[in-house]
Design a protein around this motif. Structure first.
Motif, short mmCIF file in Angstrom:
data_model
loop_
_atom_site.label_atom_id
_atom_site.label_comp_id
_atom_site.label_asym_id
_atom_site.label_seq_id
_atom_site.Cartn_x
_atom_site.Cartn_y
_atom_site.Cartn_z
N ALA A 9 0.83 -1.20 0.00
CA ALA A 9 0.00 0.00 0.00
C ALA A 9 0.87 1.26 0.00
O ALA A 9 0.57 2.24 -0.70
CB ALA A 9 -0.93 -0.01 1.21
N LEU A 10 1.96 1.23 0.77
CA LEU A 10 2.85 2.38 0.80
C LEU A 10 3.52 2.57 -0.56
O LEU A 10 3.67 3.71 -1.04
CB LEU A 10 3.91 2.21 1.90
CG LEU A 10 4.94 3.34 2.00
CD1 LEU A 10 4.26 4.66 2.29
CD2 LEU A 10 5.98 3.02 3.07
N VAL A 11 3.95 1.48 -1.17
CA VAL A 11 4.57 1.57 -2.49
C VAL A 11 3.60 2.22 -3.49
O VAL A 11 3.98 3.09 -4.28
CB VAL A 11 4.99 0.17 -2.99
CG1 VAL A 11 5.42 0.24 -4.45
CG2 VAL A 11 6.11 -0.37 -2.13
N THR A 12 2.35 1.81 -3.41
CA THR A 12 1.34 2.37 -4.32
C THR A 12 1.17 3.87 -4.10
O THR A 12 1.09 4.65 -5.06
CB THR A 12 0.00 1.65 -4.11
OG1 THR A 12 0.17 0.25 -4.36
CG2 THR A 12 -1.06 2.19 -5.05
N ARG A 13 1.12 4.29 -2.84
CA ARG A 13 0.97 5.72 -2.54
C ARG A 13 2.19 6.51 -3.00
O ARG A 13 2.06 7.60 -3.56
CB ARG A 13 0.74 5.93 -1.04
CG ARG A 13 -0.60 5.41 -0.54
CD ARG A 13 -0.98 6.05 0.79
NE ARG A 13 0.02 5.80 1.83
CZ ARG A 13 0.02 4.72 2.60
NH1 ARG A 13 -0.87 3.75 2.43
NH2 ARG A 13 0.93 4.58 3.55
N LEU A 14 3.38 5.97 -2.76
CA LEU A 14 4.60 6.68 -3.18
C LEU A 14 4.68 6.80 -4.70
O LEU A 14 5.08 7.83 -5.24
CB LEU A 14 5.84 5.95 -2.65
CG LEU A 14 6.09 6.01 -1.14
CD1 LEU A 14 7.29 5.14 -0.77
CD2 LEU A 14 6.34 7.45 -0.70
N ALA A 15 4.28 5.73 -5.40
CA ALA A 15 4.35 5.74 -6.86
C ALA A 15 3.44 6.80 -7.46
O ALA A 15 3.68 7.28 -8.58
CB ALA A 15 3.99 4.36 -7.40
N ALA A 16 2.39 7.18 -6.73
CA ALA A 16 1.45 8.17 -7.25
C ALA A 16 1.92 9.60 -7.04
O ALA A 16 1.34 10.53 -7.61
CB ALA A 16 0.09 7.96 -6.58
N ARG A 17 2.98 9.78 -6.28
CA ARG A 17 3.45 11.13 -5.98
C ARG A 17 4.25 11.67 -7.16
O ARG A 17 5.12 10.97 -7.70
CB ARG A 17 4.28 11.15 -4.71
CG ARG A 17 3.52 10.74 -3.45
CD ARG A 17 4.40 10.86 -2.22
NE ARG A 17 4.74 12.26 -1.94
CZ ARG A 17 4.02 13.06 -1.15
NH1 ARG A 17 2.92 12.60 -0.58
NH2 ARG A 17 4.40 14.30 -0.94
N PRO A 18 4.04 12.91 -7.57
CA PRO A 18 4.70 13.45 -8.76
C PRO A 18 6.21 13.59 -8.62
O PRO A 18 6.94 13.57 -9.62
CB PRO A 18 4.02 14.81 -8.95
CG PRO A 18 3.50 15.17 -7.59
CD PRO A 18 3.09 13.88 -6.97
N GLU A 19 6.71 13.75 -7.38
CA GLU A 19 8.15 13.93 -7.21
C GLU A 19 8.93 12.61 -7.16
O GLU A 19 10.16 12.62 -7.08
CB GLU A 19 8.44 14.74 -5.93
CG GLU A 19 8.12 14.02 -4.63
CD GLU A 19 6.70 14.26 -4.15
OE1 GLU A 19 6.48 14.21 -2.93
OE2 GLU A 19 5.81 14.48 -4.99
N VAL A 20 8.25 11.48 -7.21
CA VAL A 20 8.91 10.18 -7.20
C VAL A 20 9.15 9.74 -8.64
O VAL A 20 8.22 9.49 -9.39
CB VAL A 20 8.05 9.14 -6.45
CG1 VAL A 20 8.71 7.75 -6.54
CG2 VAL A 20 7.90 9.54 -4.98
#
Length: 282
Positions: A9-20
């Motif tokens: 779930a954390l990986v999914t949230r991080l992947a959605a962030r524009p700065e990642v």
């Protein structure tokens, strides 16, 4: 680059962030290292200059007055036996009377690897240089080793060295490798904060890396590319083992040797020919 622990779930949230820009795994990488000698067993004493030192004509350079003086060499490996007779006097943290490991040593191993037995002879977050597999001590001996007597085993005995442990009983990860590079870029005290306590002026001139991070074990091919390029941009030479995948051409396969910012080194025999196991370029 940030090392993060979390779930899917954390990986999914991080992947959605524009700065990642990208997300890569942090797999365990096993290194096939020589077996340590049984406790208390020492090889027979060597005499004179080792053939490898003579093959690169280091002794001729010594005769011109250059032994590595004024140079600081760093190594990240299985750790280092800083009190070894061939290394102790070259350790930057030792002045001949007392030892100061702040800014000269970092342990990037904070816990047991899941592949190794419980515990470690060096412990974890070791406040003093320690080697749990003997490999790092061996490689640093090749670089600066000199016992002050008849045994000249290092290429640059006049240089000083600092170290970082990046493997736990032969198992490392991209995060442990990156942590050692981070320490060398701006060394900090034992237990210190790399952001608040790092001192770039204490960085080494050269970093030795006798290890690989192979995609065959899940290591991301370019996971360390920006790390190595940043260290090189800071004026630090990154030396890497070419690998042991020879004898064919184009067998330099793994980070950090594959990066243009690294200076990759193969192996030769005492007959001055390329060792059969040594990886080779195009």
């Amino acid at each position: 680059m940030l090392a993060v622990r979390g779930d899917r779930a954390l990986v999914t949230r991080l992947a959605a962030r524009p700065e990642v820009a990208r997300i890569a795994a942090n797999p365990r990488v096993r290194h096939v290292l020589p077996e340590p000698e049984p406790s208390g067993v020492r090889p027979l004493a060597l005499e004179g200059i080792e053939w490898g030192v003579a093959r690169v004509n280091a002794d001729d350079v010594w005769a011109l007055g250059y032994t590595g003086q004024g140079i600081v060499v760093a190594g990240q490996d299985t750790g280092y036996d800083w009190e070894h007779p061939a290394l102790v006097n070259q350790y930057r943290g030792y002045n001949g009377f007392t030892a100061t490991h702040d800014y000269n040593w970092h342990d990037a191993i904070h816990a047991n690897d899941s592949h190794t037995p419980a515990g470690n002879r060096c412990g974890f977050d070791s406040p003093v240089p320690c080697d749990d597999r003997s490999h790092g001590t061996h490689t640093m001996g090749t670089i600066v080793g000199d016992d002050g007597s008849d045994n000249q085993i290092g290429v640059a005995p006049g240089a000083r060295w600092i170290g970082c442990r990046n493997m736990e009983d032969g198992w490392g990860t991209p995060a442990t490798y990156a942590e050692c590079f981070e320490f060398f870029l701006a060394p900090y005290p034992v237990g210190g904060d790399p952001f608040a306590d790092g001192v770039p002026g204490l960085a080494p001139h050269v970093i030795n890396n006798s290890w690989t991070c192979p995609p065959s074990e899940g290591c991301d091919w370019d996971a360390l590319q920006a790390v190595v390029e940043n260290v090189r941009a800071a004026g630090i030479v990154v030396v890497a083992s070419a690998g042991n995948s020879g004898s064919g051409c184009s067998t330099v396969l793994d980070p950090p040797a594959i990066y243009e910012a690294a200076f990759s080194v193969g192996a030769c025999s005492s007959s001055d020919v390329i060792a059969s196991f040594s990886s080779r370029g195009p």
